[in-house]
Design a protein around this motif. Sequence first.
Motif, PDB file in Angstrom:
ATOM      1  N   SER A   1      55.691 -51.439 -22.215  1.00 24.10           N
ATOM      2  CA  SER A   1      54.577 -50.506 -22.316  1.00 24.10           C
ATOM      3  C   SER A   1      54.111 -50.119 -20.916  1.00 24.10           C
ATOM      4  O   SER A   1      54.065 -50.951 -20.006  1.00 24.10           O
ATOM      5  N   GLY A   2      53.795 -48.861 -20.734  1.00 24.07           N
ATOM      6  CA  GLY A   2      53.323 -48.411 -19.433  1.00 24.07           C
ATOM      7  C   GLY A   2      53.319 -46.903 -19.324  1.00 24.07           C
ATOM      8  O   GLY A   2      53.692 -46.185 -20.258  1.00 24.07           O
TER       9      GLY A   2
ATOM     10  N   ILE B   1      54.350 -44.912 -22.761  1.00 30.50           N
ATOM     11  CA  ILE B   1      55.192 -45.691 -23.663  1.00 30.50           C
ATOM     12  C   ILE B   1      54.420 -46.894 -24.178  1.00 30.50           C
ATOM     13  O   ILE B   1      53.816 -47.642 -23.403  1.00 30.50           O
ATOM     14  N   SER B   2      54.452 -47.064 -25.495  1.00 28.26           N
ATOM     15  CA  SER B   2      53.823 -48.203 -26.153  1.00 28.26           C
ATOM     16  C   SER B   2      54.877 -48.931 -26.971  1.00 28.26           C
ATOM     17  O   SER B   2      55.554 -48.318 -27.806  1.00 28.26           O
ATOM     18  N   VAL B   3      55.043 -50.226 -26.721  1.00 26.56           N
ATOM     19  CA  VAL B   3      56.069 -51.021 -27.383  1.00 26.56           C
ATOM     20  C   VAL B   3      55.419 -51.995 -28.360  1.00 26.56           C
ATOM     21  O   VAL B   3      54.542 -52.773 -27.989  1.00 26.56           O
ATOM     22  N   GLY B   4      55.834 -51.912 -29.614  1.00 26.09           N
ATOM     23  CA  GLY B   4      55.358 -52.821 -30.658  1.00 26.09           C
ATOM     24  C   GLY B   4      56.454 -52.998 -31.681  1.00 26.09           C
ATOM     25  O   GLY B   4      57.601 -53.252 -31.328  1.00 26.09           O
ATOM     26  N   ASP B   5      56.127 -52.847 -32.966  1.00 26.06           N
ATOM     27  CA  ASP B   5      57.156 -52.877 -34.003  1.00 26.06           C
ATOM     28  C   ASP B   5      58.126 -51.713 -33.836  1.00 26.06           C
ATOM     29  O   ASP B   5      59.269 -51.766 -34.291  1.00 26.06           O
TER      30      ASP B   5
ATOM     31  N   ILE C   1      58.851 -48.221 -30.838  1.00 26.77           N
ATOM     32  CA  ILE C   1      58.540 -47.701 -29.502  1.00 26.77           C
ATOM     33  C   ILE C   1      57.995 -46.284 -29.664  1.00 26.77           C
ATOM     34  O   ILE C   1      58.633 -45.438 -30.298  1.00 26.77           O
ATOM     35  N   VAL C   2      56.829 -46.049 -29.122  1.00 27.25           N
ATOM     36  CA  VAL C   2      56.217 -44.724 -29.181  1.00 27.25           C
ATOM     37  C   VAL C   2      56.098 -44.193 -27.760  1.00 27.25           C
ATOM     38  O   VAL C   2      55.548 -44.863 -26.876  1.00 27.25           O
TER      39      VAL C   2
ATOM     40  N   PRO D   1      57.649 -45.596 -12.489  1.00 27.83           N
ATOM     41  CA  PRO D   1      56.243 -45.842 -12.816  1.00 27.83           C
ATOM     42  C   PRO D   1      55.338 -44.773 -12.219  1.00 27.83           C
ATOM     43  O   PRO D   1      55.559 -44.316 -11.093  1.00 27.83           O
ATOM     44  N   ALA D   2      54.350 -44.330 -12.983  1.00 27.87           N
ATOM     45  CA  ALA D   2      53.416 -43.318 -12.495  1.00 27.87           C
ATOM     46  C   ALA D   2      52.601 -43.891 -11.342  1.00 27.87           C
ATOM     47  O   ALA D   2      52.231 -45.061 -11.341  1.00 27.87           O
TER      48      ALA D   2
END
Length: 276
Positions: free
Chosen positions: A28-29, A66-70, A72-73, A274-275
Motif C-alpha cells: 500500500s502506498g 494503491i491499497s492492498v487487502g483481500d 488490490i485497489v 514512490p511519490a
Amino acid sequence: TTTTTAPTEPPASGEGLTESHPAPRFKSGTYTMVSTVTNSETYADAAGAKLYDASMMTRYTYRLDISVGDEIVCKYTFKEIYGTSSIGGETAVGVNTADQSLKTADTSVYYDIIGKSFTARAEAGGKLKSVDGIARICEELPAAASILNEELMSTLAADLFYTMPDTFDADTQWPMVQYGITNTCSVSELRDGRFLISIAGGEIPLQDPITDSEGFTTTYTLAEPLKGTIWMDSNDRAIQELTAKQKTLGTLTDANGNGVYFSLTANTVCTIEPAK
C-alpha cells in the motif's frame, strides 16, 4: 523535447540468480507513474534512400494510490500530459497541461481530465480483475471519449497487474498478454535490490492491406516481436521500470502503383516510483 531510452538487451536468462527469492509483492502506498510512448516512422524509396522521417511522443503522468487487502485497489489520477511531434528534425509541442498558455480548443480535453481518476482492481496475486471509472469521466466530459476508453485503460493497467510466480529463480517464466499477443517474461538476475526481467514477444500476425479513401494502400511485410525489460524492486512490485520496443515494416502504394517503403517503431518507457 523528450528523449526516450531504448530498451537494453538483458543478459542470458538465469545469470546472477543462484537461489530462489520471494517474488515482489504490492505494498500500500502512493506512487508516481510516468508512461511515455514514442512512435517513429521513416519512409524510403526503392533504392533505400530516406525520403523523410517523423515521430510523435506522448507522456502521461499519473498519481497511483494503491491499497492492498483481500484485493488490490489502485486509483489512477491524471496529473500531467505532454506531447510532441517531429518532422524532419523539427519538433513542436502539441500539448503541455503544465502550461495553460498552450491550451486550445483542440487540446482542452487533455487539460480537463487532469485531476480525474479511474480505478483498477486486481486479485491478491496481482491478476487484473476490472477497470472502472472511464465511463464516468466521459459522462462528465463527453470530449474525453476521443482519447479515453475502457480497453485502452485496461491495457495500461495490465502492464502492472498480472499473475506471476510466488518465487523467482533461474528458470522462472510467466506469460504476459498484451493486445491479444502472449509475451513471455523471464527473470534474468537480481542486482542492487532489483530483479531484471526480460520480455520476449510472441509472434505478431500481419494485418491485411488497407486502402484509404484517397487510394493509398498500406501493406505490412514484417511485424517484429516485441522486446523489452522490466526492472522490478525486490521489496515492492509497484516500483519498476518497463521498456519495450516493437517494429513494423511495409509499403505505401498509390493508385498508380507508385510506392515507398516504411518502417514504424513504437518505443514504450513506463516508470513507477514512490511519490515525492
